[in-house]
Design an enzyme around this catalytic site. Sequence first.
Site, short mmCIF file in Angstrom:
data_model
loop_
_atom_site.label_atom_id
_atom_site.label_comp_id
_atom_site.label_asym_id
_atom_site.label_seq_id
_atom_site.Cartn_x
_atom_site.Cartn_y
_atom_site.Cartn_z
N GLY A 382 0.81 -1.22 0.00
CA GLY A 382 0.00 0.00 0.00
C GLY A 382 0.84 1.26 0.00
O GLY A 382 0.48 2.26 -0.64
N GLU A 405 11.51 7.72 -29.45
CA GLU A 405 12.74 7.39 -30.19
C GLU A 405 12.70 5.97 -30.77
O GLU A 405 13.68 5.24 -30.77
CB GLU A 405 13.98 7.62 -29.34
CG GLU A 405 14.16 9.11 -29.02
CD GLU A 405 15.56 9.47 -28.57
OE1 GLU A 405 16.52 8.78 -28.97
OE2 GLU A 405 15.69 10.44 -27.83
#
Length: 424
Positions: A382, A405
């Site tokens: 969490g 790219e």
Amino acid sequence: MSIFRSPAFSSLARARAAFPRSAARTATRSLSTTRYLRSDVAPSSLHTFTEEEEMLREAVQRFATDVVEPKVREMDEKENMDPEIVKGLFEQGLMGIEIDADYGGANSSFMSAIIAIEELAKVDPSVSVMCDVHNTLVNTILKKYGNKEQQDKFLPMLAQTSVGSFCLSETGSGSDAFALQTRARKDGDNFIINGSKMWITNSYEADVFLIFATVDPSKGYKGITCFIATKDMGIQIAKKEQKLGIKASSTCTLSFDDMKIPKENMIGEEGKGYKIAIEILNEGRIGIAAQMIGLAQGAFNKSVPYTYQRQQFGQPIGTFQGMSFQIARAAIDIESARLLTYNAARRKEEGKSFAKEAAMAKYWASVVAQRVSGEAIEWAGGVGFTRETGIEKYWRDSKIGAIYEGTSNIQLQTIAKHIQKEYS
């Protein structure tokens, strides 16, 4: 430094059995008369760096930790690069790593640029990609293809004060990078440019732009030409994108409306822009690979210590076999991506072919970055899912590695073409 010994020919007997007797005799004579000379320079691992490279790594680590890290979350939430960070990059010499000292640069190596990109990405991939695009694309094009007058004018700016931007992509030319619609029309001693560019990194902060436009559409990609321009020539920011990750890195749509560029600002020859872009993107892909391995390592570094502090069922969660095996596999993945990246960078420095190796490094590093950063969230449970730790940001930032790219599919296509050429 380890010394690699010459391999023993322990399988020679088996090899002889596979050859005709005459061939075996020839091989025996050849082996028995060959002298093995010891080189003055022993082979070294891919983790062997020069003293200068090690000093640079340490300096970038300090800058990233002391200057960048305190501002990472704020920049991410504001989706804006802090001007003090940009100023610091120039002051540290990180925006002119390969530029000659005569122009105010650090006069260092390509590997040094890769090291800097990796170290910055461990803390903030947004800052890393600013440094990456500026160095591996913009600066390199000016160094490699610019004439003396262009270098004298622009390299000092790029080394000391002005962010650079690489303007290739358009709405209809992403993976098909050369289907450009931006036009450059000759007008006396100038070119008049009309069109637009999308997904342009660094464009909000940049003062110097490399623009790819078609001078002669009838020639297809052979009509593409590269120009250098400054923002005050009439470059308009039409839109600043809101993104999933690398939020502090600016990604904008640019518009050119009858923008006048002097003909002396043409980079290289007319119609050679496609060649410039292809060659330079091979180098840029090594930079993106470095960003991705730095990102993966950064997520790993933040999450793994937590697994040895958090206890469940009377022991640290990182010591449970299920968790420890995941951590071990992640470390292997990061190291394999790092070795591919370093190998591509060293091949580039040695003047060897590296297009296939760059594609491999970029592909695998982006896969590893997504995998490791995702697992790092789960390792922290969490807490990892909250923005407080910054672990979740690495996962958001990682997704772009498979896109810009050259997408992952484009990398696989490039690799496959090289393999086909080698084996057919």
